[in-house]
Scaffold this motif. Structure first.
Motif, PDB file in Angstrom:
ATOM      1  N   ALA A 108     -14.467  46.776  -5.366  1.00 31.48           N
ATOM      2  CA  ALA A 108     -14.587  45.988  -4.131  1.00 31.48           C
ATOM      3  C   ALA A 108     -14.421  44.498  -4.429  1.00 31.48           C
ATOM      4  CB  ALA A 108     -15.938  46.256  -3.461  1.00 31.48           C
ATOM      5  N   LYS A 109     -15.013  44.044  -5.518  1.00 35.65           N
ATOM      6  CA  LYS A 109     -14.875  42.626  -5.881  1.00 35.65           C
ATOM      7  C   LYS A 109     -13.428  42.285  -6.219  1.00 35.65           C
ATOM      8  CE  LYS A 109     -19.587  42.216  -7.618  1.00 35.65           C
ATOM      9  NZ  LYS A 109     -20.431  42.090  -8.822  1.00 35.65           N
ATOM     10  N   THR A 110     -12.731  43.212  -6.868  1.00 34.65           N
ATOM     11  CA  THR A 110     -11.328  42.995  -7.213  1.00 34.65           C
ATOM     12  C   THR A 110     -10.477  42.888  -5.954  1.00 34.65           C
ATOM     13  OG1 THR A 110     -11.651  44.253  -9.250  1.00 34.65           O
ATOM     14  CG2 THR A 110      -9.393  43.900  -8.545  1.00 34.65           C
ATOM     15  N   ILE A 111     -10.728  43.769  -4.997  1.00 31.56           N
ATOM     16  CA  ILE A 111      -9.978  43.729  -3.731  1.00 31.56           C
ATOM     17  C   ILE A 111     -10.274  42.430  -2.985  1.00 31.56           C
ATOM     18  CG2 ILE A 111      -9.722  44.810  -1.463  1.00 31.56           C
ATOM     19  CD1 ILE A 111     -10.295  47.504  -2.839  1.00 31.56           C
ATOM     20  N   GLU A 112     -11.545  42.058  -2.920  1.00 28.28           N
ATOM     21  CA  GLU A 112     -11.917  40.833  -2.198  1.00 28.28           C
ATOM     22  C   GLU A 112     -11.302  39.590  -2.841  1.00 28.28           C
ATOM     23  OE1 GLU A 112     -13.423  40.423   0.650  1.00 28.28           O
ATOM     24  OE2 GLU A 112     -13.746  42.562   0.919  1.00 28.28           O
ATOM     25  N   SER A 113     -11.302  39.512  -4.171  1.00 28.72           N
ATOM     26  CA  SER A 113     -10.729  38.326  -4.825  1.00 28.72           C
ATOM     27  C   SER A 113      -9.220  38.279  -4.640  1.00 28.72           C
ATOM     28  CB  SER A 113     -11.108  38.287  -6.304  1.00 28.72           C
ATOM     29  OG  SER A 113     -10.498  39.350  -6.996  1.00 28.72           O
ATOM     30  N   LYS A 115      -7.593  39.519  -2.113  1.00 27.91           N
ATOM     31  CA  LYS A 115      -7.371  39.178  -0.702  1.00 27.91           C
ATOM     32  C   LYS A 115      -7.606  37.689  -0.463  1.00 27.91           C
ATOM     33  CE  LYS A 115      -8.420  41.186   3.771  1.00 27.91           C
ATOM     34  NZ  LYS A 115      -9.215  42.196   4.471  1.00 27.91           N
ATOM     35  N   ALA A 116      -8.603  37.140  -1.132  1.00 24.13           N
ATOM     36  CA  ALA A 116      -8.895  35.709  -0.963  1.00 24.13           C
ATOM     37  C   ALA A 116      -7.751  34.841  -1.491  1.00 24.13           C
ATOM     38  CB  ALA A 116     -10.196  35.364  -1.676  1.00 24.13           C
ATOM     39  N   ASN A 117      -7.039  35.315  -2.521  1.00 21.44           N
ATOM     40  CA  ASN A 117      -5.945  34.549  -3.112  1.00 21.44           C
ATOM     41  C   ASN A 117      -4.593  34.829  -2.458  1.00 21.44           C
ATOM     42  OD1 ASN A 117      -7.730  33.408  -4.958  1.00 21.44           O
ATOM     43  ND2 ASN A 117      -7.402  35.047  -6.440  1.00 21.44           N
ATOM     44  N   GLU A 122      -3.512  38.273   6.615  1.00 23.86           N
ATOM     45  CA  GLU A 122      -3.405  39.229   7.722  1.00 23.86           C
ATOM     46  C   GLU A 122      -2.527  40.433   7.371  1.00 23.86           C
ATOM     47  OE1 GLU A 122      -0.148  36.189   8.263  1.00 23.86           O
ATOM     48  OE2 GLU A 122      -2.291  36.076   7.892  1.00 23.86           O
ATOM     49  N   ILE A 123      -1.657  40.302   6.369  1.00 18.95           N
ATOM     50  CA  ILE A 123      -0.832  41.444   5.968  1.00 18.95           C
ATOM     51  C   ILE A 123      -1.178  41.925   4.561  1.00 18.95           C
ATOM     52  CG2 ILE A 123       1.069  40.795   7.488  1.00 18.95           C
ATOM     53  CD1 ILE A 123       2.571  39.911   4.901  1.00 18.95           C
ATOM     54  N   PHE A 124      -2.340  41.542   4.046  1.00 23.22           N
ATOM     55  CA  PHE A 124      -2.744  41.982   2.710  1.00 23.22           C
ATOM     56  C   PHE A 124      -2.851  43.510   2.693  1.00 23.22           C
ATOM     57  CE2 PHE A 124      -5.840  43.054  -0.561  1.00 23.22           C
ATOM     58  CZ  PHE A 124      -5.261  42.438  -1.653  1.00 23.22           C
ATOM     59  N   THR A 125      -2.220  44.126   1.710  1.00 25.81           N
ATOM     60  CA  THR A 125      -2.127  45.582   1.645  1.00 25.81           C
ATOM     61  C   THR A 125      -2.630  46.081   0.301  1.00 25.81           C
ATOM     62  OG1 THR A 125      -0.161  45.458   3.033  1.00 25.81           O
ATOM     63  CG2 THR A 125      -0.555  47.539   1.906  1.00 25.81           C
ATOM     64  N   VAL A 126      -3.383  47.170   0.343  1.00 22.26           N
ATOM     65  CA  VAL A 126      -3.843  47.843  -0.869  1.00 22.26           C
ATOM     66  C   VAL A 126      -3.038  49.126  -1.008  1.00 22.26           C
ATOM     67  CG1 VAL A 126      -5.805  48.890  -2.041  1.00 22.26           C
ATOM     68  CG2 VAL A 126      -6.161  46.894  -0.591  1.00 22.26           C
ATOM     69  N   ILE A 127      -2.437  49.311  -2.183  1.00 24.67           N
ATOM     70  CA  ILE A 127      -1.648  50.510  -2.448  1.00 24.67           C
ATOM     71  C   ILE A 127      -2.401  51.345  -3.482  1.00 24.67           C
ATOM     72  CG2 ILE A 127       0.551  51.407  -3.277  1.00 24.67           C
ATOM     73  CD1 ILE A 127       1.768  48.695  -2.387  1.00 24.67           C
ATOM     74  N   VAL A 128      -2.633  52.596  -3.165  1.00 29.98           N
ATOM     75  CA  VAL A 128      -3.357  53.510  -4.039  1.00 29.98           C
ATOM     76  C   VAL A 128      -2.375  54.553  -4.541  1.00 29.98           C
ATOM     77  CG1 VAL A 128      -5.263  55.143  -4.203  1.00 29.98           C
ATOM     78  CG2 VAL A 128      -5.462  53.159  -2.708  1.00 29.98           C
ATOM     79  N   LYS A 129      -2.322  54.703  -5.874  1.00 31.28           N
ATOM     80  CA  LYS A 129      -1.396  55.656  -6.481  1.00 31.28           C
ATOM     81  C   LYS A 129      -2.167  56.573  -7.424  1.00 31.28           C
ATOM     82  CE  LYS A 129       2.606  52.676  -6.066  1.00 31.28           C
ATOM     83  NZ  LYS A 129       3.827  52.210  -6.693  1.00 31.28           N
ATOM     84  N   PRO A 130      -2.510  57.771  -6.969  1.00 30.78           N
ATOM     85  CA  PRO A 130      -3.219  58.698  -7.858  1.00 30.78           C
ATOM     86  C   PRO A 130      -2.258  59.308  -8.873  1.00 30.78           C
ATOM     87  CG  PRO A 130      -3.106  59.578  -5.611  1.00 30.78           C
ATOM     88  CD  PRO A 130      -2.416  58.264  -5.616  1.00 30.78           C
ATOM     89  N   ALA A 131      -2.736  59.438 -10.104  1.00 26.72           N
ATOM     90  CA  ALA A 131      -1.947  60.087 -11.151  1.00 26.72           C
ATOM     91  C   ALA A 131      -2.062  61.600 -10.995  1.00 26.72           C
ATOM     92  CB  ALA A 131      -2.446  59.645 -12.525  1.00 26.72           C
ATOM     93  N   LEU A 148     -15.519  49.894   2.613  1.00 29.48           N
ATOM     94  CA  LEU A 148     -16.529  48.849   2.375  1.00 29.48           C
ATOM     95  C   LEU A 148     -15.937  47.448   2.471  1.00 29.48           C
ATOM     96  CD1 LEU A 148     -18.583  50.348  -0.599  1.00 29.48           C
ATOM     97  CD2 LEU A 148     -19.336  50.040   1.750  1.00 29.48           C
ATOM     98  N   THR A 149     -14.719  47.291   1.981  1.00 29.19           N
ATOM     99  CA  THR A 149     -14.086  45.967   1.997  1.00 29.19           C
ATOM    100  C   THR A 149     -13.344  45.694   3.301  1.00 29.19           C
ATOM    101  OG1 THR A 149     -12.126  46.862   0.901  1.00 29.19           O
ATOM    102  CG2 THR A 149     -13.831  45.891  -0.507  1.00 29.19           C
ATOM    103  N   LYS A 150     -13.420  46.645   4.236  1.00 22.67           N
ATOM    104  CA  LYS A 150     -12.761  46.509   5.540  1.00 22.67           C
ATOM    105  C   LYS A 150     -11.264  46.252   5.397  1.00 22.67           C
ATOM    106  CE  LYS A 150     -16.983  45.049   7.702  1.00 22.67           C
ATOM    107  NZ  LYS A 150     -17.877  43.988   7.869  1.00 22.67           N
ATOM    108  N   SER A 151     -10.655  46.961   4.450  1.00 22.26           N
ATOM    109  CA  SER A 151      -9.208  46.873   4.251  1.00 22.26           C
ATOM    110  C   SER A 151      -8.529  47.797   5.243  1.00 22.26           C
ATOM    111  CB  SER A 151      -8.841  47.274   2.822  1.00 22.26           C
ATOM    112  OG  SER A 151      -9.460  46.429   1.895  1.00 22.26           O
ATOM    113  N   GLU A 152      -7.858  47.199   6.216  1.00 27.63           N
ATOM    114  CA  GLU A 152      -7.230  47.990   7.266  1.00 27.63           C
ATOM    115  C   GLU A 152      -5.820  48.416   6.892  1.00 27.63           C
ATOM    116  OE1 GLU A 152      -7.483  45.665  10.789  1.00 27.63           O
ATOM    117  OE2 GLU A 152      -9.665  45.779  10.855  1.00 27.63           O
ATOM    118  N   ARG A 153      -5.196  47.667   6.031  1.00 31.05           N
ATOM    119  CA  ARG A 153      -3.826  47.986   5.633  1.00 31.05           C
ATOM    120  C   ARG A 153      -3.855  48.533   4.207  1.00 31.05           C
ATOM    121  NH1 ARG A 153       0.647  45.375   8.189  1.00 31.05           N
ATOM    122  NH2 ARG A 153       1.590  45.379   6.142  1.00 31.05           N
ATOM    123  N   TYR A 154      -3.611  49.832   4.105  1.00 32.25           N
ATOM    124  CA  TYR A 154      -3.525  50.446   2.785  1.00 32.25           C
ATOM    125  C   TYR A 154      -2.584  51.634   2.865  1.00 32.25           C
ATOM    126  CZ  TYR A 154      -6.958  53.764   4.660  1.00 32.25           C
ATOM    127  OH  TYR A 154      -7.619  54.676   5.430  1.00 32.25           O
TER     128      TYR A 154
END
Length: 172
Positions: A108-113, A115-117, A122-131, A148-154
């Motif tokens: 969560a801290k990694t995502i928040e930092s 996103k802050a940078n 507004e278009i910050f996106t998290v991409i999840v790639k399971p092996a 928890l981080t309220k990431s709407e775009r993933y």
């Protein structure tokens, strides 16, 4: 049903023969089953916990290619290991792939930092790639972190060949 007591005369005296009371329980059993059925139909059963996935809206006008500074990519590995990078695809190397864990909200801290940078939050996106060797629990934990981080775009995607190669080097 209850039995009736009968009075008899013995030697000229009226005596009452006392018999034990017998109550027919058949209607009570029927009533019990009716009550059980009533409460079963009127009780709210626990709702299953589900994750809501929704498709992105069509023709939003937003670009399909996202600048690497407006995104972060997580690779979910075996034994609950999580790696992330935030670099351009052509600059991706072993040093840019870093490991992070779910302990103490590090993901969560990694995502928040990140996103802050980001230049365009507004278009910050998290991409999840399971092996291929990752567990389902790791994916669910990652989706919980996104909530928890309220990431709407993933998005959830497959790893490309370069990412697979770097992942294999990291887990050895």
């Amino acid at each position: 049903m209850a039995e009736i007591q009968i009075k008899e005369q013995v030697n000229g005296k009226k005596t009452t023969i006392k018999k034990g009371i017998h109550v027919d329980m058949t209607p009570m059993v029927d009533l019990g089953f009716l009550l059980i059925t009533f409460f079963m139909f009127t009780t709210n059963f626990s709702k299953p916990n589900v994750i809501n996935f929704s498709n992105p809206p069509k023709n939003t006008g937003l670009p399909t290619e996202i600048d690497y500074r407006n995104q972060i990519t997580f690779i979910l590995g075996k034994e609950g290991k999580v790696f992330y990078y935030q670099s351009d695809k052509k600059d991706l190397n072993g040093k840019s792939l870093k490991e992070v864990s779910f302990d103490k909200f590090q993901v969560a801290k990694t995502i928040e930092s990140a996103k802050a940078n980001a230049p365009r939050k507004e278009i910050f996106t998290v991409i999840v790639k399971p092996a291929d060797d990752s567990k389902y629990k790791t994916l669910v934990d990652m989706l919980d972190e996104l909530t928890l981080t309220k990431s709407e775009r993933y998005g959830i995607s497959e790893m490309n060949d370069k990412e697979k190669e770097l992942y294999e080097n990291k887990i050895q």
